[in-house]
Design a protein around this motif. Sequence first.
Motif, PDB file in Angstrom:
ATOM      1  N   THR A 143      81.212  15.895  35.331  1.00 41.89           N
ATOM      2  CA  THR A 143      81.686  15.662  36.695  1.00 41.89           C
ATOM      3  C   THR A 143      82.452  16.883  37.187  1.00 41.89           C
ATOM      4  O   THR A 143      83.058  17.617  36.413  1.00 41.89           O
ATOM      5  CB  THR A 143      82.617  14.423  36.783  1.00 41.89           C
ATOM      6  OG1 THR A 143      83.728  14.603  35.905  1.00 41.89           O
ATOM      7  CG2 THR A 143      81.887  13.150  36.418  1.00 41.89           C
ATOM      8  N   GLU A 190      85.111  17.634  40.390  1.00 42.51           N
ATOM      9  CA  GLU A 190      85.892  17.071  41.493  1.00 42.51           C
ATOM     10  C   GLU A 190      86.629  18.200  42.197  1.00 42.51           C
ATOM     11  O   GLU A 190      87.234  19.052  41.540  1.00 42.51           O
ATOM     12  CB  GLU A 190      86.919  16.068  40.968  1.00 42.51           C
ATOM     13  CG  GLU A 190      86.327  14.903  40.222  1.00 42.51           C
ATOM     14  CD  GLU A 190      87.387  14.041  39.556  1.00 42.51           C
ATOM     15  OE1 GLU A 190      88.536  13.987  40.056  1.00 42.51           O
ATOM     16  OE2 GLU A 190      87.071  13.446  38.519  1.00 42.51           O
ATOM     17  N   GLU A 231      89.484  18.619  45.094  1.00 44.93           N
ATOM     18  CA  GLU A 231      90.446  17.898  45.925  1.00 44.93           C
ATOM     19  C   GLU A 231      91.516  18.879  46.356  1.00 44.93           C
ATOM     20  O   GLU A 231      92.182  19.490  45.515  1.00 44.93           O
ATOM     21  CB  GLU A 231      91.068  16.747  45.143  1.00 44.93           C
ATOM     22  CG  GLU A 231      91.946  15.878  46.013  1.00 44.93           C
ATOM     23  CD  GLU A 231      92.421  14.648  45.271  1.00 44.93           C
ATOM     24  OE1 GLU A 231      93.621  14.364  45.367  1.00 44.93           O
ATOM     25  OE2 GLU A 231      91.611  14.006  44.585  1.00 44.93           O
ATOM     26  N   ARG A 237      84.852  18.214  34.218  1.00 42.29           N
ATOM     27  CA  ARG A 237      85.016  17.359  33.044  1.00 42.29           C
ATOM     28  C   ARG A 237      83.657  17.134  32.372  1.00 42.29           C
ATOM     29  O   ARG A 237      82.672  16.842  33.043  1.00 42.29           O
ATOM     30  CB  ARG A 237      85.595  16.023  33.466  1.00 42.29           C
ATOM     31  CG  ARG A 237      85.834  15.031  32.377  1.00 42.29           C
ATOM     32  CD  ARG A 237      86.298  13.669  32.904  1.00 42.29           C
ATOM     33  NE  ARG A 237      87.156  13.754  34.055  1.00 42.29           N
ATOM     34  CZ  ARG A 237      88.494  13.679  34.037  1.00 42.29           C
ATOM     35  NH1 ARG A 237      89.119  13.516  32.898  1.00 42.29           N
ATOM     36  NH2 ARG A 237      89.186  13.751  35.145  1.00 42.29           N
ATOM     37  N   GLU A 269      90.874  22.492  34.526  1.00 39.65           N
ATOM     38  CA  GLU A 269      91.523  22.309  35.831  1.00 39.65           C
ATOM     39  C   GLU A 269      91.933  23.673  36.366  1.00 39.65           C
ATOM     40  O   GLU A 269      92.545  24.464  35.662  1.00 39.65           O
ATOM     41  CB  GLU A 269      92.749  21.420  35.679  1.00 39.65           C
ATOM     42  CG  GLU A 269      93.397  21.079  36.983  1.00 39.65           C
ATOM     43  CD  GLU A 269      94.542  20.093  36.825  1.00 39.65           C
ATOM     44  OE1 GLU A 269      95.200  19.830  37.832  1.00 39.65           O
ATOM     45  OE2 GLU A 269      94.774  19.603  35.698  1.00 39.65           O
TER      46      GLU A 269
END
Length: 85
Positions: free
Chosen positions: A5, A7, A9, A16, A70
């Motif tokens: 995944t 993401e 934001e 991930r 991250e």
Amino acid sequence: RVQVTLEVEGGSVLFRVQDDGRGFAVPERLSEMTADKHYGLLSISERVALIPGILSVRSSQQSGTEVVVEVDLSEVRGSGESESY
């Protein structure tokens, strides 16, 4: 089974990778894995540090593995700027 995944934001990106494999004991330092000739996660950690970003590895026997990267895009060198070489 493997799940990947991505993401995005605000100004952060979270990448991930999870699997439901056999898992392993994560050493305190990823460099300890090189004693058994396992270089992949150490190599990833070096690249993530260059971004800069944060790498997390979670795994346990019979529970699969999760690797998370991250990145705070505002911390990325040259973000939004062009560079000449």
